[in-house]
Motif scaffolding. Sequence first.
Motif, PDB file in Angstrom:
ATOM      1  N   GLY A  25      57.408  26.470 -32.642  1.00 21.28           N
ATOM      2  CA  GLY A  25      58.548  27.065 -33.485  1.00 21.28           C
ATOM      3  C   GLY A  25      57.371  26.922 -33.907  1.00 21.28           C
ATOM      4  O   GLY A  25      56.229  26.249 -34.550  1.00 21.28           O
ATOM      5  N   GLY A  30      56.544  23.850 -38.457  1.00 22.09           N
ATOM      6  CA  GLY A  30      55.359  23.896 -37.379  1.00 22.09           C
ATOM      7  C   GLY A  30      54.177  24.147 -38.145  1.00 22.09           C
ATOM      8  O   GLY A  30      53.359  23.794 -37.234  1.00 22.09           O
ATOM      9  N   GLU A  48      55.925  30.911 -30.803  1.00 21.36           N
ATOM     10  CA  GLU A  48      56.934  31.091 -31.901  1.00 21.36           C
ATOM     11  C   GLU A  48      58.180  32.398 -30.991  1.00 21.36           C
ATOM     12  O   GLU A  48      57.667  32.979 -30.279  1.00 21.36           O
ATOM     13  N   ARG A 189      57.506  32.668 -25.898  1.00 14.89           N
ATOM     14  CA  ARG A 189      58.915  30.854 -25.130  1.00 14.89           C
ATOM     15  C   ARG A 189      57.922  30.660 -25.077  1.00 14.89           C
ATOM     16  O   ARG A 189      57.334  30.531 -23.720  1.00 14.89           O
ATOM     17  N   ASN A 224      57.876  19.409 -31.057  1.00 12.77           N
ATOM     18  CA  ASN A 224      58.949  20.402 -31.452  1.00 12.77           C
ATOM     19  C   ASN A 224      59.277  20.105 -32.404  1.00 12.77           C
ATOM     20  O   ASN A 224      59.883  19.026 -33.655  1.00 12.77           O
ATOM     21  N   ALA A 226      61.457  22.767 -33.061  1.00 15.12           N
ATOM     22  CA  ALA A 226      62.131  23.865 -32.969  1.00 15.12           C
ATOM     23  C   ALA A 226      62.875  23.924 -33.610  1.00 15.12           C
ATOM     24  O   ALA A 226      63.783  25.194 -33.675  1.00 15.12           O
ATOM     25  N   TRP A 229      66.751  24.743 -32.325  1.00 17.79           N
ATOM     26  CA  TRP A 229      66.566  24.359 -30.929  1.00 17.79           C
ATOM     27  C   TRP A 229      65.994  23.022 -30.414  1.00 17.79           C
ATOM     28  O   TRP A 229      65.699  23.329 -29.317  1.00 17.79           O
ATOM     29  N   VAL A 230      65.587  22.454 -31.300  1.00 16.80           N
ATOM     30  CA  VAL A 230      65.061  20.994 -31.592  1.00 16.80           C
ATOM     31  C   VAL A 230      65.144  20.362 -29.588  1.00 16.80           C
ATOM     32  O   VAL A 230      65.258  19.734 -29.261  1.00 16.80           O
TER      33      VAL A 230
END
Length: 539
Positions: A25, A30, A48, A189, A224, A226, A229-230
Amino acid sequence: MANATSAGAGAEAADHPIVDLLVVGGGVNGAGIARDAVGRGMSVVLCEQGDLAGATSSASTKLIHGGLRYLEYYEFRLVREALQEREVLLRAAPHIIWPLRFVLPHDSSMRPAWMVRIGLFLYDHLGKRKLLPASHGVDLTTAPAGRPLAGGFTKAFEYSDCWVEDSRLVVLNAMDARERGAEILTRTRCDRAVRRGGLWEATLVDSDSDSGAVRAVRARALVNAAGPWVRDVITRRTGVKVDKSVRLVKGSHIVVPKIYEGDHAYIFQNDDRRIVFAIPYERDFTLIGTTDLDYSGDPAAVAISPEEITYICRAVSRYFKAPVRESDVVWTYSGVRPLFDDASGNASAVTRDYVLEMDEPAGEAPMLSIFGGKITTFRRLAEEAVDKLGGALGKSGGNWTADFPLPGGNIPEADFARFLDQFKRGRPWLPDATALRLARAYGTRVEGLLGGAQGLADLGRDFGGGVYEAELDYAAREEFALSGDDFLWRRSKLGLHLDAAARQAIGGWFEDRRRDRSPDRRQATSDVQAGRRSMGGLR
């Protein structure tokens, strides 16, 4: 999922060096964690899936603030921490963060004056305020701030917070992390990550090319970060079970041509007890927002609804003499806030505090997941996160980020006005508007952008609006920009100012550059990191 993919991941990762942290992330949390960790001597890879600050971190109201309304929910610890951070961040990046005064017209039907006064008294004294002035009352019948307001508002309160270029804050953290030795991979990703032998073995996929190039990373811990999107990273990418959950809340903003004079902002009380800001934006515009709505769709597809536009326009039109209409809107943006789910019934009441959840089975590599948070407290969140990770990995190293400026922020005494004056005198050939924009965006790093230029002709191709090829080259070389949108909407907001032809030309420049370099993009990035890694961390 972990059992199904572990064999492949092990084969891919076996020959790769081990790093301390893999951060998933590239938002503000992040990037902040990567910077803090590498500065304490940890080895870090950050991936990322899109551009840095490509989602929530570029869709904020762009304020470094304590959150006056959070006092109503008794979130005193959060407000105190945020208030203390205002001046820490102001000193760290005075080019992209600056003081902003807020005018709160009093409407007795919303909150009594005594309640507002008590709130502002707490706001003035909960944090260690040294640079920002205190709150005070305003007579709207005589003060300039009252001129654009509708009749009936005679009294207001004024207080201080700060403005931030939110997406640039993320980029500067990522730049500093890279310069201290971290590897920053955008358009990359995390496809899957599995635990094996006390390590995380992760498969990273190039998400921005048809080749789908794959890279394996082995890490002692996984972060994490994200954002929206965690939960996806927890359940689909790692298969880990974590009790805590995230509540996705959509916030939208509108931008209209400037509707009042002055460099102050307004904070308005709406009849649903929410608040709406009107803020000077990009010299020629006013930024208005935000909304708070529960969201269940794809965070990448979030967009403002017609109902939200109507809501925002109606809310501010109660206060201004000239109503704000839907037809006035020139641009909108929306983001999804990944808030910690505290079971609040109202999306506006969901806590903005953060929760750090460490999953650390005996003998296995830890995973730290981040729920919630706000841009103002990212640095403190990063400190706490790296403290936890350092303890789990047996890595020592004290907190340091409060005392070190971000790239371009090493301006003596955080005095931007004096810095700008000296910069303009040293480059008299730069138009004033261009000089101000460049100084604001890049701070002391502007000299690296301009190099030895002695005039505008030395800056390369002129794209119009004060944008020259030297700036695009700097953004691509130093700031991870890979597309026209990266530059026009996240490294800057020039997309609001340039015409369609200029925007298209800038997009074409980045496309040409990527075509020329795409076969070696990942290797070139690694070579840059290796060359800079010798700078090391703060030990």
